[in-house]
Design an enzyme around this catalytic site. Structure first.
Site, PDB file in Angstrom:
ATOM      1  N   SER A  45     -57.924  -1.625  25.392  1.00  0.00           N
ATOM      2  CA  SER A  45     -58.588  -1.597  24.095  1.00  0.00           C
ATOM      3  C   SER A  45     -57.657  -0.965  23.090  1.00  0.00           C
ATOM      4  O   SER A  45     -56.656  -0.362  23.443  1.00  0.00           O
ATOM      5  CB  SER A  45     -59.875  -0.783  24.167  1.00  0.00           C
ATOM      6  N   ARG A 289     -56.356  -8.993  26.386  1.00  0.00           N
ATOM      7  CA  ARG A 289     -57.780  -9.109  26.709  1.00  0.00           C
ATOM      8  C   ARG A 289     -58.495  -9.857  25.607  1.00  0.00           C
ATOM      9  O   ARG A 289     -58.193  -9.669  24.425  1.00  0.00           O
ATOM     10  CB  ARG A 289     -58.403  -7.716  26.846  1.00  0.00           C
ATOM     11  N   THR A 325     -66.691   0.422  21.721  1.00  0.00           N
ATOM     12  CA  THR A 325     -66.949   1.344  22.826  1.00  0.00           C
ATOM     13  C   THR A 325     -68.248   2.100  22.609  1.00  0.00           C
ATOM     14  O   THR A 325     -69.065   2.260  23.521  1.00  0.00           O
ATOM     15  CB  THR A 325     -65.781   2.327  22.994  1.00  0.00           C
ATOM     16  N   CYS A 479     -52.038 -18.707  26.600  1.00  0.00           N
ATOM     17  CA  CYS A 479     -52.045 -17.733  27.696  1.00  0.00           C
ATOM     18  C   CYS A 479     -50.959 -16.689  27.460  1.00  0.00           C
ATOM     19  O   CYS A 479     -49.776 -17.047  27.329  1.00  0.00           O
ATOM     20  CB  CYS A 479     -51.823 -18.419  29.041  1.00  0.00           C
ATOM     21  N   CYS A 503     -51.827 -13.760  36.249  1.00  0.00           N
ATOM     22  CA  CYS A 503     -53.007 -13.601  35.392  1.00  0.00           C
ATOM     23  C   CYS A 503     -53.337 -12.130  35.131  1.00  0.00           C
ATOM     24  O   CYS A 503     -53.483 -11.335  36.068  1.00  0.00           O
ATOM     25  CB  CYS A 503     -54.198 -14.301  36.033  1.00  0.00           C
ATOM     26  N   CYS A 506     -57.358 -11.880  31.064  1.00  0.00           N
ATOM     27  CA  CYS A 506     -57.784 -11.831  29.660  1.00  0.00           C
ATOM     28  C   CYS A 506     -58.927 -12.788  29.388  1.00  0.00           C
ATOM     29  O   CYS A 506     -59.644 -12.629  28.410  1.00  0.00           O
ATOM     30  CB  CYS A 506     -56.608 -12.092  28.728  1.00  0.00           C
ATOM     31  N   CYS A 509     -58.212 -18.522  28.710  1.00  0.00           N
ATOM     32  CA  CYS A 509     -58.238 -19.920  29.149  1.00  0.00           C
ATOM     33  C   CYS A 509     -59.660 -20.422  29.327  1.00  0.00           C
ATOM     34  O   CYS A 509     -59.975 -21.578  29.023  1.00  0.00           O
ATOM     35  CB  CYS A 509     -57.434 -20.095  30.432  1.00  0.00           C
TER      36      CYS A 509
END
Length: 535
Positions: A45, A289, A325, A479, A503, A506, A509
């Site tokens: 984050s 992310r 958050t 990606c 990977c 995130c 895709c």
């Protein structure tokens, strides 16, 4: 294993729910499962923490704060051209007095320790791969399946999954949760709400010389390198003694199929104002992310028989604040309060109706309602029109407009390749700008090589006719981890190679694929990134 309450995901929402439930019902048995190798391993984050929910949950937290929590200092909000940074008035939602620049991973590790001290059982490395549903009621999850080989057969190290059951199950999987999307379909949770819209956040952690470091400094930008028809911007937060968290967010409703969010992030760092801060420093971490950006009008129905959605799996991000958050934690706390009442009765309803009602009467709903028209304004009118709409909504209408703007599905915005202008990105220099593979290396990403690929094409034959012929393989550009490669063009037989080992989870895709043909499934527990404490 039987529990009173099972929580999927050891993020801020899940851990806040566990702590609040134990505060109210000390004898309740509570279990949290987490697919990351440890609590915080998959947490990425910005992150500036508004402590409103934390103050309610643990009022004396400042006496023993999470590591690297740095009080917010000066705010900078700028418009970038290719060579200049023009300072703008900071919007009221982005004033950070009283907030903290934090490592959200460290916050989760700290919350996890608090929860365990109260008797919560936390199982990291246990990926919840299946929801247990009996007679239409969620009864728990299957977690911890290990040792399935690429062929689908049980390997020599096979471990069957464990059935973890609860009277109630809370799903706090984060953005685009793999179990949540199935629950949404099964229980029609998205009926009557707007499509969720998303952004892709890409982030790096740097060590810089101390003379360039101002602890708590917060910097946000809009404009370059993105064009006016693409939503996005950057952040730069200074924490600790010499750490800088720099990130770039691109709205996934962008139109140009040739755009690469990763390359835009690398190009951002060449801006003179950013270069002078980072140059001579050292990049020590990388991650990416997807973020829920739909706000109030995209929140699905939150409850179903036996369970509920909490945190960012439902989508509580406040987009103008660039914070979620505090709202995610509060949603978990409200769910816990409803659970505490439900657990008192053996004949309690399987549907936790008190939770969404409490949320609607909380400051979370009030906050998200006030900013609901800002993000869709940028999608509708672009950068200039979006800023005008945002100013009107904030300063004149005070978030009380008698209308609510709509969203559209991000994947539907992508234009065919022959309708888009190609983008020439500069080669990385290895000092300030980098390639994908060296970046993924810094995320400490790993998956067992022989496990089945967790990235699947629902219809493999569709890739050539849609993704390649029409859009020229956009997955190879959006990606941020180099998972997807289009090969064989020289031979006239293009095909897709999926490097699932790369990977970083995130979920882009699963969101942006133009035909919704890519399905992100849960890999073995402990797979994926292992973000360090400063992330």
């Amino acid at each position: 294993m039987e529990f009173d309450v099972l929580i999927v995901g050891a993020g801020p929402a899940g851990l806040a729910a566990a702590i609040r439930l134990k505060q109210l019902s000390p004898d309740a048995s509570v279990c949290v499962v987490e697919k990351g190798s440890e609590v915080g391993a998959h947490i990425l984050s910005g992150a500036v923490l508004e402590p409103r929910a934390l103050d309610e949950l643990i009022p004396d937290w400042r006496d023993d704060p999470p590591g690297l929590a740095t009080p917010a200092a000066d705010d900078h909000f700028v418009f970038l051209t290719e060579t200049r940074a023009i300072r703008l008035p900071t919007p009221p939602q982005m004033h950070n007095h009283g907030n903290y620049v934090v490592s959200l991973g460290n916050v989760c590790r700290w919350l996890g320790a608090k929860a365990e001290a109260m008797g919560v059982e936390i199982y990291p490395g246990f990926a919840a791969s299946e929801t247990i549903i009996e007679d239409g009621v969620v009864k728990g999850v299957v977690a911890g399946v290990m040792g399935i080989e690429r062929s689908g057969e049980e390997g020599p190290n096979y471990q069957p999954g464990m059935e973890l059951r609860g009277r109630y199950t809370l799903f706090g999987e984060g953005c685009r949760g793999s179990l949540t999307k199935k629950l949404e379909a099964l229980y029609n949770l998205r009926d009557g709400v707007q499509p969720q819209t998303y952004g892709l956040g890409i982030k790096e952690l740097w060590e810089i010389p101390k003379e360039r470091h101002t602890p708590g400094r917060i910097w946000h930008s809009i404009g370059w390198p993105l064009k006016a028809d693409t939503y996005g911007g950057s952040f730069m937060y200074m924490l600790g003694e010499n750490l800088v968290s720099i990130g770039f967010v691109v709205g996934l409703d962008y139109q140009n199929t040739w755009l690469s969010p990763f390359e835009e992030m690398q190009r951002l760092k060449t801006h003179p104002e950013i270069r002078k801060i980072l140059e001579g420093g050292k990049r020590i971490a990388y991650g990416a992310r997807a973020l829920n950006e739909g706000g109030l009008q995209s929140i699905p129905k939150l409850v179903f028989p036996g369970g509920a959605l909490i945190g960012d799996t439902a989508g509580f991000l406040n987009v103008p604040k660039i914070k979620g958050t505090h709202t995610s934690m509060k949603s978990g706390m409200l769910a816990a309060e409803a659970l505490a009442e439900a657990l008192k009765s053996e004949a309690s309803s399987p549907t936790l109706d008190a939770y969404p009602e409490a949320l609607k009467n909380s400051w979370v709903y009030e906050e998200l309602s006030a900013c609901r028209n800002i993000r869709p304004g940028f999608a509708k009118w672009g950068l200039v029109g979006g800023m005008i709409n945002g100013a009107l909504d904030t300063y004149v209408l005070r978030g009380k407009a008698p209308w609510t703007l709509a969203h559209h599905a991000d994947y539907s915005a992508t234009k065919p390749a022959d309708q888009c202008e190609k983008i020439a990105y500069p080669r990385p220099d290895g000092k300030l700008t980098f390639d994908r593979l060296s970046s993924v290396f810094l995320s400490n990403t790993n998956h067992e090589e022989d496990q089945p690929a967790h990235l699947k094409l629902k219809d493999p034959d569709k890739w050539k006719g849609v993704n390649w012929d029409t859009f020229r393989a956009p997955e190879s550009r959006y990606c941020p981890a180099g998972v997807y490669e289009a090969v064989g063009m020289e031979e006239g037989e293009p095909r897709l190679v999926i490097n699932a080992q790369n990977c970083v989870h995130c979920k882009t895709c699963d969101i942006k694929d133009p035909s919704q043909n890519i399905d992100w499934c849960t890999p073995e527990g402990a797979g994926g990134p292992n973000y360090i404490g400063g992330m």
